[in-house]
Design an enzyme around this catalytic site. Structure first.
Site, mmCIF file in Angstrom:
data_model
loop_
_atom_site.group_PDB
_atom_site.id
_atom_site.type_symbol
_atom_site.label_atom_id
_atom_site.label_comp_id
_atom_site.label_asym_id
_atom_site.label_seq_id
_atom_site.Cartn_x
_atom_site.Cartn_y
_atom_site.Cartn_z
ATOM 1 N N ASP A 131 -17.128 2.540 -32.807
ATOM 2 C CA ASP A 131 -16.843 3.884 -32.291
ATOM 3 C C ASP A 131 -16.264 4.779 -33.379
ATOM 4 O OD1 ASP A 131 -14.519 2.191 -32.096
ATOM 5 O OD2 ASP A 131 -13.532 3.699 -30.855
ATOM 6 N N GLU B 220 -11.953 1.141 -30.639
ATOM 7 C CA GLU B 220 -10.836 0.922 -31.575
ATOM 8 C C GLU B 220 -10.020 2.191 -31.708
ATOM 9 O OE1 GLU B 220 -8.584 0.842 -35.328
ATOM 10 O OE2 GLU B 220 -10.127 2.261 -34.727
#
Ligand SMILES: [Zn+2]
Length: 398
Positions: free
Chosen positions: A88, A150
């Site tokens: 991400d 994350e």
């Protein structure tokens, strides 16, 4: 990108050696901002690995829209080296990009695009090395460990970590390829995030005595947080970090509905980034005591329903491992370095370490370029990363 183009590129990347730049072009083209699905990117990675005869397993989140991925190259046994990165990226909204964020742009030795530094560049190097890894006579496994979410608190990697040693063998060492300019990072701070909800009572603002002003009490608590922040600067120090103390910040505030109503509700978010060894619950206890002694009695004199709710919404442990740990000493040996570094941002390394896999943070790019507009990485950094990964793999051959 139209499906046909995706498939044709996917096919062209399968089964043969391709450079990290081609792979990074594909990875950047998927908008994997944390609020969106990362499944198209995961599908691409699975297809690519499959083209090289490597099976992978995914761990879907509750929504079924995001997944982490594990793949193993070499013998299926405990130990070996895990290569970990998140898929991400942070949002581009509100940033004035001068290049297209989801299209890789090469210019003057730099590669521009969201995630090039943080941290699709590392993922691309891992994937580009797969054909090389396959040709080696690996005695220990190499693991590919790609996560999601994350950037919103290291939450997406946790379900996969919980399956280590169950659904797949636990790696002995995990390299977390966050941007460190390939320096060896053996310590990072541990953030804790809280949400505070203050409930008072609304009234006409001309008759304030009938209400309990949620924003006024929020102000008192903010003042206490600011006081505590100053204290932490004095008594929670670790000179390895910049800033060299546990920092405490209020990050968002939301309250009130109209200029003529005593506000009944206010919400506040704050976080601490704690140096190793500092127990973040000290912060919570201090504020609870303040709320209990200085806020609630006054509020409840007027409104029995008044309340203050303090919730720890996320926490990532601090990371602090000795230089002689297997992961740190291997990274130092391969990089030919003696010194380790400490960083103030959190990574997934502390979670892997906590789960019993010796971990270290070492990856290409500079954190100063992460999360910025026109994010970029030097191609030379990725060249060095390719070499670093090859040398790591050599250690899995003995
Ligand atoms: Zn990152």
């Amino acid at each position: 990108m139209p499906q046909q183009t995706t498939d044709s590129i996917l096919t062209s990347l399968s089964g043969c050696d391709v450079g990290y730049k081609e792979i990074l072009t594909r990875l950047v083209s998927f908008d994997t901002t944390s609020r969106l699905s990362n499944l198209p990117l995961i599908d691409f990675v699975r297809g690519y690995l499959c083209g090289h005869g490597i099976e992978s397993q995914i761990f879907l989140d509750e929504s079924g829209q995001k997944a982490s991925l594990h793949a193993l190259i070499g013998p299926c046994q405990e130990g070996g080296i895990g290569l970990s990165g998140h898929t991400d990226v942070v949002p581009v909204s509100g940033q004035n990009w001068t290049v297209e964020p989801f299209k890789l742009t090469a210019r003057d030795g730099r590669l521009y695009g969201r995630g090039t530094t943080d941290m699709k560049g590392f993922l691309a190097c891992v994937l580009a090395n797969v054909p090389h890894f396959k040709r080696l006579d690996l005695k220990k496994p190499l693991h590919i460990l790609f996560s999601y979410d994350e950037e919103v608190g290291c939450t997406g990697v946790r379900p996969m970590i919980s399956r280590m040693g169950k659904d797949f063998p636990k790696p002995g060492i995990v390299i977390v390829g966050e941007p460190t300019n390939l320096n060896v990072v053996d310590a990072h701070k541990g953030p804790g995030l809280w949400r505070l909800t203050i409930t008072g009572r609304s009234a006409h603002s001309s008759m304030p005595a009938l209400g309990v002003n949620a924003i006024t009490f929020t102000g008192l608590i903010m003042n206490e947080i600011a006081k505590l922040s100053g204290e932490l600067e004095e008594r929670s120090r670790d000179e390895r970090f910049d800033p060299p103390y546990s920092s405490l910040q209020i990050t968002t505030i939301k309250g009130g509905s109209a200029t003529n109503i005593v506000p009944a509700r206010c919400e506040l978010a704050f976080n601490v980034r704690a140096v190793p060894g500092f127990d973040i619950l000290q912060v919570e206890e201090r504020l609870r005591q303040f709320i209990l002694e200085k806020c609630l009695p006054q509020m409840r004199k007027i409104a029995s329903e008044a309340d203050i709710d303090l919730v720890l919404t996320n926490q990532v442990p601090a990371f602090d491992v000795p230089k002689k740990s297997p992961a740190v000493s291997l990274a130092l040996a391969i990089r030919g370095q003696k010194d380790t570094f400490a960083v103030s941002y959190a990574t997934e390394a502390s979670l892997f370490e906590e789960a019993g896999a010796s971990s270290v943070v070492c990856g290409p790019g500079n954190i100063a370029q992460a999360h910025t507009k026109d994010e970029w990485i030097e191609e030379s950094e990725l060249d060095r990363c390719m070499l670093f990964l090859k040398r790591l793999a050599d250690h899995a051959c003995v």
